[in-house]
Design a protein around this motif. Structure first.
Motif, PDB file in Angstrom:
ATOM      1  N   GLY A 144      10.894  -5.515  34.057  1.00  0.00           N
ATOM      2  CA  GLY A 144      11.310  -4.370  33.244  1.00  0.00           C
ATOM      3  C   GLY A 144      12.403  -3.526  33.856  1.00  0.00           C
ATOM      4  O   GLY A 144      12.756  -2.475  33.321  1.00  0.00           O
ATOM      5  N   SER A 145      12.962  -3.986  34.978  1.00  0.00           N
ATOM      6  CA  SER A 145      13.923  -3.147  35.707  1.00  0.00           C
ATOM      7  C   SER A 145      15.280  -3.025  35.030  1.00  0.00           C
ATOM      8  O   SER A 145      16.022  -2.081  35.281  1.00  0.00           O
ATOM      9  CB  SER A 145      14.102  -3.664  37.132  1.00  0.00           C
ATOM     10  N   ASP A 146      15.624  -3.973  34.173  1.00  0.00           N
ATOM     11  CA  ASP A 146      16.917  -3.929  33.494  1.00  0.00           C
ATOM     12  C   ASP A 146      16.773  -4.627  32.146  1.00  0.00           C
ATOM     13  O   ASP A 146      16.199  -5.724  32.089  1.00  0.00           O
ATOM     14  CB  ASP A 146      17.983  -4.633  34.348  1.00  0.00           C
ATOM     15  N   PRO A 147      17.300  -4.042  31.083  1.00  0.00           N
ATOM     16  CA  PRO A 147      17.162  -4.679  29.772  1.00  0.00           C
ATOM     17  C   PRO A 147      17.884  -6.021  29.657  1.00  0.00           C
ATOM     18  O   PRO A 147      17.584  -6.805  28.762  1.00  0.00           O
ATOM     19  CB  PRO A 147      17.751  -3.651  28.801  1.00  0.00           C
ATOM     20  N   ARG A 148      18.807  -6.319  30.588  1.00  0.00           N
ATOM     21  CA  ARG A 148      19.519  -7.598  30.552  1.00  0.00           C
ATOM     22  C   ARG A 148      18.894  -8.640  31.467  1.00  0.00           C
ATOM     23  O   ARG A 148      19.424  -9.733  31.623  1.00  0.00           O
ATOM     24  CB  ARG A 148      20.989  -7.382  30.906  1.00  0.00           C
ATOM     25  N   ALA A 149      17.750  -8.312  32.060  1.00  0.00           N
ATOM     26  CA  ALA A 149      17.038  -9.297  32.878  1.00  0.00           C
ATOM     27  C   ALA A 149      16.483 -10.380  31.950  1.00  0.00           C
ATOM     28  O   ALA A 149      16.001 -10.090  30.852  1.00  0.00           O
ATOM     29  CB  ALA A 149      15.904  -8.634  33.651  1.00  0.00           C
ATOM     30  N   ARG A 205       1.320  -8.666  41.186  1.00  0.00           N
ATOM     31  CA  ARG A 205       1.560  -8.739  39.752  1.00  0.00           C
ATOM     32  C   ARG A 205       2.394  -7.543  39.304  1.00  0.00           C
ATOM     33  O   ARG A 205       3.310  -7.674  38.495  1.00  0.00           O
ATOM     34  CB  ARG A 205       0.207  -8.763  39.028  1.00  0.00           C
ATOM     35  N   ASP A 206       2.071  -6.364  39.838  1.00  0.00           N
ATOM     36  CA  ASP A 206       2.804  -5.158  39.461  1.00  0.00           C
ATOM     37  C   ASP A 206       4.257  -5.209  39.920  1.00  0.00           C
ATOM     38  O   ASP A 206       5.146  -4.704  39.222  1.00  0.00           O
ATOM     39  CB  ASP A 206       2.116  -3.910  40.014  1.00  0.00           C
ATOM     40  N   GLN A 232      12.405 -18.892  36.807  1.00  0.00           N
ATOM     41  CA  GLN A 232      13.786 -18.540  37.147  1.00  0.00           C
ATOM     42  C   GLN A 232      14.103 -17.225  36.452  1.00  0.00           C
ATOM     43  O   GLN A 232      13.656 -16.997  35.327  1.00  0.00           O
ATOM     44  CB  GLN A 232      14.706 -19.648  36.652  1.00  0.00           C
ATOM     45  N   TRP A 233      14.849 -16.378  37.146  1.00  0.00           N
ATOM     46  CA  TRP A 233      15.275 -15.167  36.466  1.00  0.00           C
ATOM     47  C   TRP A 233      16.683 -14.797  36.880  1.00  0.00           C
ATOM     48  O   TRP A 233      17.162 -15.202  37.941  1.00  0.00           O
ATOM     49  CB  TRP A 233      14.299 -14.012  36.673  1.00  0.00           C
ATOM     50  N   VAL A 234      17.317 -14.048  35.990  1.00  0.00           N
ATOM     51  CA  VAL A 234      18.622 -13.452  36.267  1.00  0.00           C
ATOM     52  C   VAL A 234      18.553 -11.996  35.856  1.00  0.00           C
ATOM     53  O   VAL A 234      17.773 -11.612  34.980  1.00  0.00           O
ATOM     54  CB  VAL A 234      19.783 -14.144  35.505  1.00  0.00           C
ATOM     55  N   ASP A 235      19.366 -11.210  36.525  1.00  0.00           N
ATOM     56  CA  ASP A 235      19.618  -9.836  36.105  1.00  0.00           C
ATOM     57  C   ASP A 235      21.025  -9.484  36.557  1.00  0.00           C
ATOM     58  O   ASP A 235      21.629 -10.238  37.323  1.00  0.00           O
ATOM     59  CB  ASP A 235      18.560  -8.864  36.633  1.00  0.00           C
ATOM     60  N   PRO A 236      21.571  -8.383  36.062  1.00  0.00           N
ATOM     61  CA  PRO A 236      22.948  -8.057  36.438  1.00  0.00           C
ATOM     62  C   PRO A 236      23.076  -7.854  37.951  1.00  0.00           C
ATOM     63  O   PRO A 236      22.232  -7.203  38.567  1.00  0.00           O
ATOM     64  CB  PRO A 236      23.230  -6.756  35.688  1.00  0.00           C
ATOM     65  N   HIS A 237      24.131  -8.413  38.522  1.00  0.00           N
ATOM     66  CA  HIS A 237      24.352  -8.257  39.964  1.00  0.00           C
ATOM     67  C   HIS A 237      24.759  -6.806  40.233  1.00  0.00           C
ATOM     68  O   HIS A 237      25.671  -6.287  39.590  1.00  0.00           O
ATOM     69  CB  HIS A 237      25.449  -9.221  40.438  1.00  0.00           C
ATOM     70  N   GLY A 257       7.023 -13.237  30.131  1.00  0.00           N
ATOM     71  CA  GLY A 257       6.770 -11.834  29.844  1.00  0.00           C
ATOM     72  C   GLY A 257       5.800 -11.241  30.840  1.00  0.00           C
ATOM     73  O   GLY A 257       5.315 -11.932  31.746  1.00  0.00           O
ATOM     74  N   VAL A 258       5.492  -9.987  30.665  1.00  0.00           N
ATOM     75  CA  VAL A 258       4.638  -9.264  31.601  1.00  0.00           C
ATOM     76  C   VAL A 258       3.274  -9.935  31.761  1.00  0.00           C
ATOM     77  O   VAL A 258       2.703  -9.925  32.850  1.00  0.00           O
ATOM     78  CB  VAL A 258       4.491  -7.790  31.164  1.00  0.00           C
ATOM     79  N   LEU A 259       2.765 -10.567  30.711  1.00  0.00           N
ATOM     80  CA  LEU A 259       1.468 -11.248  30.824  1.00  0.00           C
ATOM     81  C   LEU A 259       1.519 -12.447  31.763  1.00  0.00           C
ATOM     82  O   LEU A 259       0.480 -12.941  32.207  1.00  0.00           O
ATOM     83  CB  LEU A 259       0.969 -11.675  29.448  1.00  0.00           C
ATOM     84  N   ASP A 260       2.726 -12.895  32.102  1.00  0.00           N
ATOM     85  CA  ASP A 260       2.896 -14.005  33.046  1.00  0.00           C
ATOM     86  C   ASP A 260       3.057 -13.526  34.487  1.00  0.00           C
ATOM     87  O   ASP A 260       3.195 -14.337  35.401  1.00  0.00           O
ATOM     88  CB  ASP A 260       4.138 -14.822  32.666  1.00  0.00           C
TER      89      ASP A 260
END
Length: 161
Positions: A46-51, A38-39, A67-72, A9-12
């Motif tokens: 927060g750039s995409d709700p499916r991230a 950090r920003d 690791q992260w994913v978001d819509p291509h 989450g954002v705190l990380d």
């Protein structure tokens, strides 16, 4: 040591940025060449709700990888774009395996049908990592220009969920 994996989450964002900056400074494994803040990380989260973001920690709570994913953006909403990072000097400890198991399950739950990875062609460890997870080659980007002006090829790999 078995890493503990949880949703990030954002705190990380600060420790994630610090780990990523170490990887960027080392060079040769990521297409990113400029340090992040950090920003920056919080904005990406927060750039995409499916991230979907996961991190791996040791028993003391120290960050080992993420690791992260978001819509291509070009392949459609059913395709997740993945990025994976381990702390410099901490590869080969099961961090990537643990992260991918969590990411894979979360991607299925979020309705993604496949995961796309773009790996620098000169990143042997990254290519080996994705291959060992079951990703298969599906294309190549030639002469991709990094922010610092360097050009590299990228290997495109696909994992069907």
């Amino acid at each position: 040591m078995t890493p503990s994996v949880r949703r990030a989450g954002v705190l990380d964002a600060r420790p994630i940025a610090e780990l990523l900056n170490d990887v960027i400074a080392r060079g040769g494994t990521t297409a990113m060449t400029d340090p992040v803040t950090r920003d920056d990380i919080a904005a990406w989260m927060g750039s995409d709700p499916r991230a979907i973001w996961h991190l791996a920690e040791d028993d003391g709570g120290d960050l080992l990888g993420f690791q992260w994913v978001d819509p291509h953006p070009a392949l459609g909403p059913e395709v997740a774009q993945i990025a994976s990072f381990a702390r410099v000097g901490k590869t080969g400890l099961g961090i990537g395996s643990a992260l991918f198991e969590a990411t894979k399950a979360a991607c299925r739950a979020a309705g993604y049908t496949w995961i796309n990875a773009e790996i620098r062609a000169d990143n042997e460890s990254g290519l080996t990592y994705y291959q060992s997870r079951g990703f298969e080659d599906h294309g190549r980007i030639r002469d991709y220009r990094l922010a610092n002006g360097q050009t590299v090829d990228k290997i495109l790999k696909r994992y069907d969920l």
